[in-house]
Design a protein around this motif. Sequence first.
Motif, PDB file in Angstrom:
ATOM      1  N   TYR A  86      18.152  28.587  26.352  1.00  0.00           N
ATOM      2  CA  TYR A  86      18.141  30.065  26.673  1.00  0.00           C
ATOM      3  C   TYR A  86      19.649  30.551  26.830  1.00  0.00           C
ATOM      4  N   ALA A  87      20.349  29.645  27.129  1.00  0.00           N
ATOM      5  CA  ALA A  87      21.922  30.066  27.511  1.00  0.00           C
ATOM      6  C   ALA A  87      22.411  30.787  26.110  1.00  0.00           C
ATOM      7  N   VAL A  88      22.069  30.054  25.007  1.00  0.00           N
ATOM      8  CA  VAL A  88      22.713  30.712  23.843  1.00  0.00           C
ATOM      9  C   VAL A  88      21.875  32.106  23.138  1.00  0.00           C
ATOM     10  N   ALA A  89      20.839  31.881  23.388  1.00  0.00           N
ATOM     11  CA  ALA A  89      19.934  33.054  22.809  1.00  0.00           C
ATOM     12  C   ALA A  89      20.540  34.365  23.394  1.00  0.00           C
ATOM     13  N   PRO A  90      20.479  35.373  22.257  1.00  0.00           N
ATOM     14  CA  PRO A  90      20.810  36.863  22.882  1.00  0.00           C
ATOM     15  C   PRO A  90      19.765  37.186  23.506  1.00  0.00           C
ATOM     16  N   GLU A  91      19.998  38.529  24.402  1.00  0.00           N
ATOM     17  CA  GLU A  91      18.892  39.372  25.011  1.00  0.00           C
ATOM     18  C   GLU A  91      18.164  39.948  24.097  1.00  0.00           C
ATOM     19  N   PRO A  92      16.959  40.255  24.424  1.00  0.00           N
ATOM     20  CA  PRO A  92      16.324  39.864  25.820  1.00  0.00           C
ATOM     21  C   PRO A  92      15.632  38.690  25.636  1.00  0.00           C
ATOM     22  N   LYS A  93      15.661  38.059  26.703  1.00  0.00           N
ATOM     23  CA  LYS A  93      15.167  36.567  26.911  1.00  0.00           C
ATOM     24  C   LYS A  93      14.762  36.126  28.027  1.00  0.00           C
ATOM     25  N   THR A  94      13.812  35.170  28.291  1.00  0.00           N
ATOM     26  CA  THR A  94      13.408  34.747  29.298  1.00  0.00           C
ATOM     27  C   THR A  94      13.131  33.240  29.464  1.00  0.00           C
ATOM     28  N   LEU A  95      13.346  32.491  30.522  1.00  0.00           N
ATOM     29  CA  LEU A  95      13.229  31.301  30.527  1.00  0.00           C
ATOM     30  C   LEU A  95      12.101  30.916  31.928  1.00  0.00           C
ATOM     31  N   ILE A  96      11.095  30.334  31.789  1.00  0.00           N
ATOM     32  CA  ILE A  96      10.293  30.062  32.472  1.00  0.00           C
ATOM     33  C   ILE A  96      10.222  28.074  32.756  1.00  0.00           C
ATOM     34  N   LEU A  97      10.372  27.703  33.770  1.00  0.00           N
ATOM     35  CA  LEU A  97      10.248  26.389  34.188  1.00  0.00           C
ATOM     36  C   LEU A  97       9.145  26.077  34.916  1.00  0.00           C
ATOM     37  N   VAL A  98       8.279  25.032  34.535  1.00  0.00           N
ATOM     38  CA  VAL A  98       7.225  24.930  35.375  1.00  0.00           C
ATOM     39  C   VAL A  98       7.272  23.606  36.044  1.00  0.00           C
ATOM     40  N   PRO A  99       7.171  23.874  37.513  1.00  0.00           N
ATOM     41  CA  PRO A  99       7.159  22.573  38.366  1.00  0.00           C
ATOM     42  C   PRO A  99       6.072  21.651  38.098  1.00  0.00           C
ATOM     43  N   GLY A 100       6.602  20.310  37.924  1.00  0.00           N
ATOM     44  CA  GLY A 100       5.323  19.220  37.711  1.00  0.00           C
ATOM     45  C   GLY A 100       4.684  19.224  36.346  1.00  0.00           C
ATOM     46  N   ALA A 101       5.086  19.916  35.388  1.00  0.00           N
ATOM     47  CA  ALA A 101       4.516  19.969  34.122  1.00  0.00           C
ATOM     48  C   ALA A 101       5.218  19.002  33.228  1.00  0.00           C
ATOM     49  N   GLU A 102       4.421  18.211  32.351  1.00  0.00           N
ATOM     50  CA  GLU A 102       4.957  17.289  31.242  1.00  0.00           C
ATOM     51  C   GLU A 102       4.882  18.191  30.021  1.00  0.00           C
ATOM     52  N   HIS A 103       5.107  17.182  28.839  1.00  0.00           N
ATOM     53  CA  HIS A 103       5.469  17.897  27.614  1.00  0.00           C
ATOM     54  C   HIS A 103       4.258  18.590  27.284  1.00  0.00           C
ATOM     55  N   ASN A 104       2.977  17.876  27.260  1.00  0.00           N
ATOM     56  CA  ASN A 104       1.818  18.505  26.755  1.00  0.00           C
ATOM     57  C   ASN A 104       1.052  19.296  27.588  1.00  0.00           C
ATOM     58  N   ASN A 105       1.289  19.400  28.866  1.00  0.00           N
ATOM     59  CA  ASN A 105       0.236  20.036  29.789  1.00  0.00           C
ATOM     60  C   ASN A 105       0.659  21.187  30.513  1.00  0.00           C
ATOM     61  N   VAL A 106       1.755  21.920  29.955  1.00  0.00           N
ATOM     62  CA  VAL A 106       2.420  23.041  30.672  1.00  0.00           C
ATOM     63  C   VAL A 106       1.347  24.323  31.057  1.00  0.00           C
ATOM     64  N   ALA A 107       0.623  24.581  30.242  1.00  0.00           N
ATOM     65  CA  ALA A 107      -0.359  25.656  30.280  1.00  0.00           C
ATOM     66  C   ALA A 107      -1.426  25.122  31.493  1.00  0.00           C
ATOM     67  N   VAL A 108      -1.835  23.723  31.342  1.00  0.00           N
ATOM     68  CA  VAL A 108      -2.856  23.153  32.178  1.00  0.00           C
ATOM     69  C   VAL A 108      -2.337  23.259  33.607  1.00  0.00           C
ATOM     70  N   VAL A 109      -1.166  22.869  33.858  1.00  0.00           N
ATOM     71  CA  VAL A 109      -0.311  22.763  35.196  1.00  0.00           C
ATOM     72  C   VAL A 109      -0.339  24.313  35.708  1.00  0.00           C
ATOM     73  N   ALA A 110       0.070  25.063  35.028  1.00  0.00           N
ATOM     74  CA  ALA A 110       0.576  26.620  35.322  1.00  0.00           C
ATOM     75  C   ALA A 110      -0.725  27.397  35.419  1.00  0.00           C
ATOM     76  N   ASN A 111      -1.749  26.809  34.856  1.00  0.00           N
ATOM     77  CA  ASN A 111      -3.210  27.529  34.711  1.00  0.00           C
ATOM     78  C   ASN A 111      -3.146  28.968  34.420  1.00  0.00           C
ATOM     79  N   MET A 112      -3.437  29.875  35.283  1.00  0.00           N
ATOM     80  CA  MET A 112      -3.601  31.454  35.076  1.00  0.00           C
ATOM     81  C   MET A 112      -2.213  31.952  34.766  1.00  0.00           C
ATOM     82  N   GLU A 113      -1.207  31.509  35.622  1.00  0.00           N
ATOM     83  CA  GLU A 113       0.247  31.881  35.607  1.00  0.00           C
ATOM     84  C   GLU A 113       0.731  31.778  33.953  1.00  0.00           C
TER      85      GLU A 113
END
Length: 297
Positions: free
Chosen positions: A249-276
């Motif tokens: 994220y730091a080196v990517a040009p704009e426009p850019k967005t970074l979302i860190l998902v608390p408690g999520a592992e490598h393969n379950n980000v969408a499951v943990v975040a659910n509707m978000e």
Amino acid sequence: MILNKLQLGLQLLLLLGIVAAIAYVAICLFLFVRQPHYIFFPSHVIEKTPEFFNLSYEDVYLPVLTRSGKVEHIHGWWIKSNQPNTRVLLYLHGNGINIGANISHANRFYQLGFSVLLIDYRGYGRSEGVFPNEKRVYQDAATAWNYLVQQRQISPSQIFLYGHSLGGAIAIDLAVKVPEAAGLIVESSFTCIQELIAYRNLFRVFPVDLILTQRFASIKKLSQLKIPVLFIHGTVDSTVPSFMSQKLYAVAPEPKTLILVPGAEHNNVAVVANMEYLQWVKAFIQQVHIRRLSNII
């Protein structure tokens, strides 16, 4: 007699040193040749198809020309949206199994209104070809892009690229080559293979930088990116640490967005975040749409 024993001892040490040096060089050569087998973990068994979610789909087989002039085919699933739009997602999966292990997540994008093309790199699933390597998977991703643009006649400005883990590195490589694409979504990916090896403390006694041929150096490519990018990463990812997405994220040009998902592992980000998770993707799509309108105006 003591002198003879000393000489014998020195000769033995020298012999052991030579044997160790030969063994070390042999292991380095082995790693040089076999390293794709430590990166790619394909399976030919497809355990789940889009039918699992009652999705209508089409099997596609895309020709890829090899260096020798032989034509090999990569297999994919074209899942056309039933919604009145032409938005398309090119889905590039990670290093394990095949597209069958990714249909559940692909279905999330379909529910958001995307038509989805999932492909298996050569050596995965029903795709032809020998064991995959970095150059081949880049070529396979470009082949899928060309299929969408040339055969499906889809405008590049309607195509989003998505990559998970190793697929994120493949998606970044493709995104740099096709600046006319709509946007890029990179989930749980890494900066480069070399840093990932160092983080895991693997092969530290070997000259990794000298023998590494599969580099996937995303962090060196991102400065050339011309399209919006969304990075998503779980904070407790034990496979690829989330600080790597922060670096990307730091080196990517704009426009850019970074979302860190608390408690999520490598393969379950969408499951943990659910509707978000769906809301984040929707917001990113809207951002891309607004940007496109402003450029037209």
